[in-house]
Design an enzyme around this catalytic site. Structure first.
Site, PDB file in Angstrom:
ATOM      1  N   ILE A  57       6.073 -13.880  53.325  1.00  0.00           N
ATOM      2  CA  ILE A  57       6.425 -14.779  52.213  1.00  0.00           C
ATOM      3  C   ILE A  57       6.818 -13.966  50.972  1.00  0.00           C
ATOM      4  O   ILE A  57       7.804 -14.284  50.301  1.00  0.00           O
ATOM      5  CB  ILE A  57       5.277 -15.770  51.926  1.00  0.00           C
ATOM      6  CG1 ILE A  57       5.012 -16.628  53.174  1.00  0.00           C
ATOM      7  CG2 ILE A  57       5.612 -16.671  50.734  1.00  0.00           C
ATOM      8  CD1 ILE A  57       3.817 -17.555  53.091  1.00  0.00           C
ATOM      9  N   THR A 104       0.985 -18.941  44.894  1.00  0.00           N
ATOM     10  CA  THR A 104       1.166 -19.901  45.996  1.00  0.00           C
ATOM     11  C   THR A 104       0.398 -19.416  47.232  1.00  0.00           C
ATOM     12  O   THR A 104       0.664 -19.888  48.340  1.00  0.00           O
ATOM     13  CB  THR A 104       2.664 -20.035  46.373  1.00  0.00           C
ATOM     14  OG1 THR A 104       3.191 -18.725  46.603  1.00  0.00           O
ATOM     15  CG2 THR A 104       3.459 -20.735  45.292  1.00  0.00           C
ATOM     16  N   ARG A 132      -3.615 -18.142  47.875  1.00  0.00           N
ATOM     17  CA  ARG A 132      -4.894 -18.832  47.945  1.00  0.00           C
ATOM     18  C   ARG A 132      -5.546 -18.738  46.574  1.00  0.00           C
ATOM     19  O   ARG A 132      -5.501 -17.686  45.922  1.00  0.00           O
ATOM     20  CB  ARG A 132      -5.815 -18.201  49.003  1.00  0.00           C
ATOM     21  CG  ARG A 132      -5.451 -18.548  50.437  1.00  0.00           C
ATOM     22  CD  ARG A 132      -5.702 -20.032  50.755  1.00  0.00           C
ATOM     23  NE  ARG A 132      -5.378 -20.374  52.128  1.00  0.00           N
ATOM     24  CZ  ARG A 132      -4.206 -20.864  52.540  1.00  0.00           C
ATOM     25  NH1 ARG A 132      -3.225 -21.067  51.696  1.00  0.00           N
ATOM     26  NH2 ARG A 132      -4.023 -21.175  53.824  1.00  0.00           N
ATOM     27  N   GLU A 167     -10.498 -25.666  45.407  1.00  0.00           N
ATOM     28  CA  GLU A 167      -9.682 -26.838  45.724  1.00  0.00           C
ATOM     29  C   GLU A 167     -10.481 -27.962  46.359  1.00  0.00           C
ATOM     30  O   GLU A 167     -11.274 -27.672  47.253  1.00  0.00           O
ATOM     31  CB  GLU A 167      -8.630 -26.385  46.758  1.00  0.00           C
ATOM     32  CG  GLU A 167      -7.238 -26.356  46.229  1.00  0.00           C
ATOM     33  CD  GLU A 167      -6.278 -25.702  47.191  1.00  0.00           C
ATOM     34  OE1 GLU A 167      -5.838 -24.587  46.885  1.00  0.00           O
ATOM     35  OE2 GLU A 167      -6.001 -26.285  48.242  1.00  0.00           O
ATOM     36  N   HIS A 191      -1.224 -27.856  46.086  1.00  0.00           N
ATOM     37  CA  HIS A 191      -1.103 -27.088  47.338  1.00  0.00           C
ATOM     38  C   HIS A 191       0.004 -27.656  48.244  1.00  0.00           C
ATOM     39  O   HIS A 191      -0.280 -28.152  49.342  1.00  0.00           O
ATOM     40  CB  HIS A 191      -2.448 -27.026  48.081  1.00  0.00           C
ATOM     41  CG  HIS A 191      -2.527 -25.851  49.018  1.00  0.00           C
ATOM     42  ND1 HIS A 191      -3.691 -25.229  49.353  1.00  0.00           N
ATOM     43  CD2 HIS A 191      -1.562 -25.187  49.707  1.00  0.00           C
ATOM     44  CE1 HIS A 191      -3.461 -24.241  50.198  1.00  0.00           C
ATOM     45  NE2 HIS A 191      -2.156 -24.195  50.431  1.00  0.00           N
TER      46      HIS A 191
HETATM   47  C1  DGY Z   1      -0.575 -22.145  54.537  1.00  0.00           C
HETATM   48  O1  DGY Z   1       0.028 -22.487  55.548  1.00  0.00           O
HETATM   49  O2  DGY Z   1      -1.464 -21.302  54.547  1.00  0.00           O
HETATM   50  C2  DGY Z   1      -0.159 -22.782  53.266  1.00  0.00           C
HETATM   51  O3  DGY Z   1      -1.075 -22.570  52.268  1.00  0.00           O
HETATM   52  C3  DGY Z   1       0.130 -24.242  53.483  1.00  0.00           C
HETATM   53  O4  DGY Z   1       0.786 -24.755  52.363  1.00  0.00           O
END
Ligand code: DGY
Length: 327
Positions: free
Chosen positions: A159, A237, A239, A268, A286
């Site tokens: 990512i 984005t 954790r 969360e 999320h």
């Molecule tokens: C994941 O797949 O780990 C993402 O956080 C989902 O949005």
């Protein structure tokens, strides 16, 4: 012959469950909500496989409740910090995740947050809706330039790399930090490997793309905010617990940084006290992978992992393939 039994802990979009039903006897969470811990413990019992979510804590108690016949927990997420991997391995249970299919969606969301914070999109939207837009003004909602600035990427995995490749469109200088240099990342993004502190001090934008582990918990806290530029924008984005959320609230209150964009939170769905009162943070629930196309692909991937594991094969996205070697 009876079909293997599989629990799906929450309805998921797309045709994946239809596919699963061709091979398995599927028990679906009957509620339009998350199952309680008690419901989860009761319903995993006797299942050969479980399709679970990142919100399900799969610890030794759940693994034991599932029973010795259980072959796989397929997580409907790329992150799998909700699952006790060594506990699963000890019990001969495979764990799989959904890597790759959500890279674009998650990286896109990181960019969306970066833009939203830097150009004050949410504040602007509220301003217009509230009827306060009465005239153009040279000083109204001034944001920060993005093009040509320095982008710091923490974590150079799938990512992080995807996010970095997209920076080319904005002519940005890229710095990155990771456990080790990543040559492919450098070739694809032009990124320069630096240590954490250099990245924190020199970046205009910092985006976090590391998995949660004991080593990355509170990777960014008070010390790190003190090192960042006062104009820095922080995006997460990955954790929530990677950032010390109370320290973030403090940093945003004291304007130690320009702003933050958060898709994930330390506890969360609870938020740190004071977070929602701040204007210099954009918060979304999320939704990194929340596009129709991506969620459909994640479902198919999770189901394919279950089907293969139940056929005695190593699932394609197995986190602990050693489970099969011991058989
Ligand atoms: C994941 O797949 O780990 C993402 O956080 C989902 O949005």
């Amino acid at each position: 012959m009876d079909k293997p039994k599989v629990l799906v802990t929450r309805e998921i979009p797309g045709e994946a469950i239809q596919l699963l039903k061709e091979y398995c006897d599927v028990e679906m969470n009957p509620y339009d909500r998350e199952m309680t811990r008690k419901e989860l413990l009761e319903r995993v019992a006797g299942k050969d496989g479980v399709l679970c979510l990142l919100t399900n804590t799969i610890d030794e108690e759940v693994l034991d409740a599932a029973g010795k016949q259980c072959k796989i927990f397929a997580n409907y997420a790329v992150g799998y910090n909700n699952i006790d991997i060594s506990g699963a391995t000890k019990r001969g249970i495979a764990v799989s995740n959904t890597p790759g299919v959500l890279d674009n969606a998650t990286a896109d969301l990181a960019w969306a947050l970066l833009f939203a914070v830097s150009r004050r999109i949410v504040e602007g939207d509220t301003f217009v809706r509230e009827g306060r837009f009465t005239a153009w003004s040279p000083t109204l909602l001034l944001g920060r330039d993005i093009s040509g600035k320095t982008l710091g990427i923490i974590g150079a995995g799938r990512i992080g790399s995807n996010f970095g490749r997209k920076a080319k469109a904005f002519d940005m200088k890229i710095l990155y930090t990771a456990t080790r240099p990543n040559q492919v990342f450098e070739e694809e993004t032009g990124g320069k490997f630096v240590n954490k502190d250099t990245l924190l001090k020199e970046s205009d934008f910092i985006s976090v793309h590391v998995p949660l582990s004991p080593a990355t918990k509170h990777y960014i806290g008070e010390r790190e905010f003190d090192m960042m530029k006062r104009t820095a924008v922080l995006i997460n984005t990955s954790r929530g617990p990677v950032i010390d959320e109370n320290a973030l609230v403090q940093a945003l209150k004291e304007k130690k940084i320009w702003g933050a964009g958060l898709d994930v939170f330390e506890n969360e769905p609870e938020l740190a006290a004071g977070l929602t009162q701040l204007e210099n943070v954009v918060i979304v629930p999320h939704v990194g992978s929340a596009t129709i196309e991506t969620r459909v692909k994640m479902g198919i991937m999770a189901v394919q992992n279950i089907i293969q594991a139940l056929q005695g094969e190593i699932p394609p996205n197995c986190i602990n393939p050693e489970v099969f070697q011991h058989e």
